[in-house]
Design a protein around this motif. Structure first.
Motif, PDB file in Angstrom:
ATOM      1  N   ASP A  96       0.830  -1.206   0.000  1.00 24.30           N
ATOM      2  CA  ASP A  96       0.000   0.000   0.000  1.00 24.30           C
ATOM      3  C   ASP A  96       0.865   1.257   0.000  1.00 24.30           C
ATOM      4  N   ASP A  97       1.932   1.261   0.819  1.00 26.70           N
ATOM      5  CA  ASP A  97       2.826   2.422   0.869  1.00 26.70           C
ATOM      6  C   ASP A  97       3.496   2.639  -0.478  1.00 26.70           C
ATOM      7  N   MET A  98       3.919   1.569  -1.117  1.00 29.69           N
ATOM      8  CA  MET A  98       4.579   1.695  -2.428  1.00 29.69           C
ATOM      9  C   MET A  98       3.590   2.242  -3.454  1.00 29.69           C
ATOM     10  N   ASN A  99       2.357   1.747  -3.427  1.00 27.44           N
ATOM     11  CA  ASN A  99       1.341   2.263  -4.358  1.00 27.44           C
ATOM     12  C   ASN A  99       1.067   3.740  -4.097  1.00 27.44           C
ATOM     13  N   ALA A 100       1.006   4.124  -2.823  1.00 21.87           N
ATOM     14  CA  ALA A 100       0.776   5.537  -2.495  1.00 21.87           C
ATOM     15  C   ALA A 100       1.939   6.390  -2.989  1.00 21.87           C
ATOM     16  N   LEU A 104       1.682   9.280  -5.713  1.00 15.20           N
ATOM     17  CA  LEU A 104       2.120  10.646  -5.429  1.00 15.20           C
ATOM     18  C   LEU A 104       3.134  11.108  -6.472  1.00 15.20           C
ATOM     19  N   ALA A 105       4.035  10.226  -6.839  1.00 14.78           N
ATOM     20  CA  ALA A 105       5.021  10.573  -7.871  1.00 14.78           C
ATOM     21  C   ALA A 105       4.311  10.851  -9.200  1.00 14.78           C
ATOM     22  N   GLN A 107       1.202  11.938  -9.577  1.00 13.33           N
ATOM     23  CA  GLN A 107       0.501  13.213  -9.459  1.00 13.33           C
ATOM     24  C   GLN A 107       1.484  14.379  -9.584  1.00 13.33           C
ATOM     25  N   THR A 108       2.644  14.242  -8.949  1.00 13.04           N
ATOM     26  CA  THR A 108       3.655  15.300  -9.032  1.00 13.04           C
ATOM     27  C   THR A 108       4.113  15.483 -10.469  1.00 13.04           C
ATOM     28  N   PHE A 109       4.355  14.390 -11.150  1.00 13.43           N
ATOM     29  CA  PHE A 109       4.779  14.466 -12.553  1.00 13.43           C
ATOM     30  C   PHE A 109       3.694  15.121 -13.401  1.00 13.43           C
ATOM     31  N   GLN A 110       2.442  14.701 -13.195  1.00 13.43           N
ATOM     32  CA  GLN A 110       1.336  15.268 -13.979  1.00 13.43           C
ATOM     33  C   GLN A 110       1.187  16.757 -13.700  1.00 13.43           C
ATOM     34  N   GLN A 111       1.351  17.158 -12.426  1.00 15.18           N
ATOM     35  CA  GLN A 111       1.259  18.583 -12.079  1.00 15.18           C
ATOM     36  C   GLN A 111       2.376  19.365 -12.751  1.00 15.18           C
ATOM     37  N   ALA A 112       3.587  18.779 -12.794  1.00 11.47           N
ATOM     38  CA  ALA A 112       4.711  19.449 -13.468  1.00 11.47           C
ATOM     39  C   ALA A 112       4.428  19.600 -14.956  1.00 11.47           C
ATOM     40  N   VAL A 113       3.872  18.559 -15.561  1.00  9.72           N
ATOM     41  CA  VAL A 113       3.547  18.628 -16.993  1.00  9.72           C
ATOM     42  C   VAL A 113       2.485  19.700 -17.246  1.00  9.72           C
ATOM     43  N   THR A 114       1.456  19.729 -16.401  1.00 11.44           N
ATOM     44  CA  THR A 114       0.386  20.725 -16.556  1.00 11.44           C
ATOM     45  C   THR A 114       0.941  22.133 -16.368  1.00 11.44           C
ATOM     46  N   SER A 115       1.789  22.320 -15.353  1.00  9.35           N
ATOM     47  CA  SER A 115       2.385  23.651 -15.122  1.00  9.35           C
ATOM     48  C   SER A 115       3.239  24.073 -16.313  1.00  9.35           C
ATOM     49  N   ASN A 116       3.999  23.142 -16.846  1.00  8.07           N
ATOM     50  CA  ASN A 116       4.831  23.461 -18.016  1.00  8.07           C
ATOM     51  C   ASN A 116       3.967  23.815 -19.226  1.00  8.07           C
ATOM     52  N   GLU A 117       2.870  23.079 -19.414  1.00  5.85           N
ATOM     53  CA  GLU A 117       1.969  23.395 -20.531  1.00  5.85           C
ATOM     54  C   GLU A 117       1.388  24.800 -20.367  1.00  5.85           C
TER      55      GLU A 117
END
Length: 189
Positions: A96-100, A104-105, A107-117
């Protein structure tokens, strides 16, 4: 001293390497007594006690060279089941911790991609706006240069025409002056 095969055979039976009738050092040729040989064989038996005492339930493990012996008492009071549950719970929590962490990684990557866009869109919009303003300023400079050129051309043309008119008038004056000078010169002759 090297022994012959028959001597070795005699020694292996516990007898002297030279038979008494051949005349060994202990031999008595005329002795009629019998000799006797006693052979004693000692056998050692090692008994290894591999018994387990699992008082009140439990498990035991013992090893001897490459052989492992174990004993599990049926009255372990739930210790093995508890250990298995603990192991399963630990594995599940780790999973469960590994999946979380992976989520999270992600979501962070997606947020970085969205911010860059978003930043790219904003920068691209600002750049296009800047290019539009630059093009408008260039057009304004071109229009001003054209107007200055037209005015300068008209002024030069006007000045040329004025100079030509003056020069035409001056030609008559020069010609008239020459005629007068010629008359004056003729009169002085």
């Amino acid at each position: 001293m090297i022994k012959r095969p028959e001597q070795i055979r005699l020694l292996s039976m516990g007898l002297p390497d030279k038979p008494l009738n051949v005349g060994g050092p202990e031999a008595k040729r005329n002795d009629n007594t019998q000799s006797s040989t006693n052979t004693t064989t000692n056998t050692t038996t090692n008994v290894i006690d591999r018994r387990f005492v699992n008082d009140g339930g439990g498990a035991g493990v013992a090893g001897d060279n490459n052989v492992t012996y174990n004993s599990v008492s049926s009255t372990d009071l739930g210790a093995i089941a508890g250990a298995m549950d603990l192991g399963k719970t630990s594995l599940q929590l780790g999973h469960d911790d590994m999946n979380a962490a992976v989520g999270l990684a992600g979501q962070t990557f997606q947020q970085a991609v969205t911010s860059n866009e978003d930043m790219f869109k904003l920068n691209a919009g600002n750049m296009m706006d800047g290019f539009s303003k630059l093009m408008a300023a260039s057009q304004s400079v071109m229009d001003t240069a054209k107007a200055v050129n037209q005015t300068a051309t008209a002024d030069v043309q006007q000045a040329y025409q004025s100079a030509q008119e003056m020069s035409s008038g001056s030609k008559f004056l020069v010609a008239g002056g020459l005629v007068i000078a010629g008359i004056v010169a003729l009169q002085r002759k």
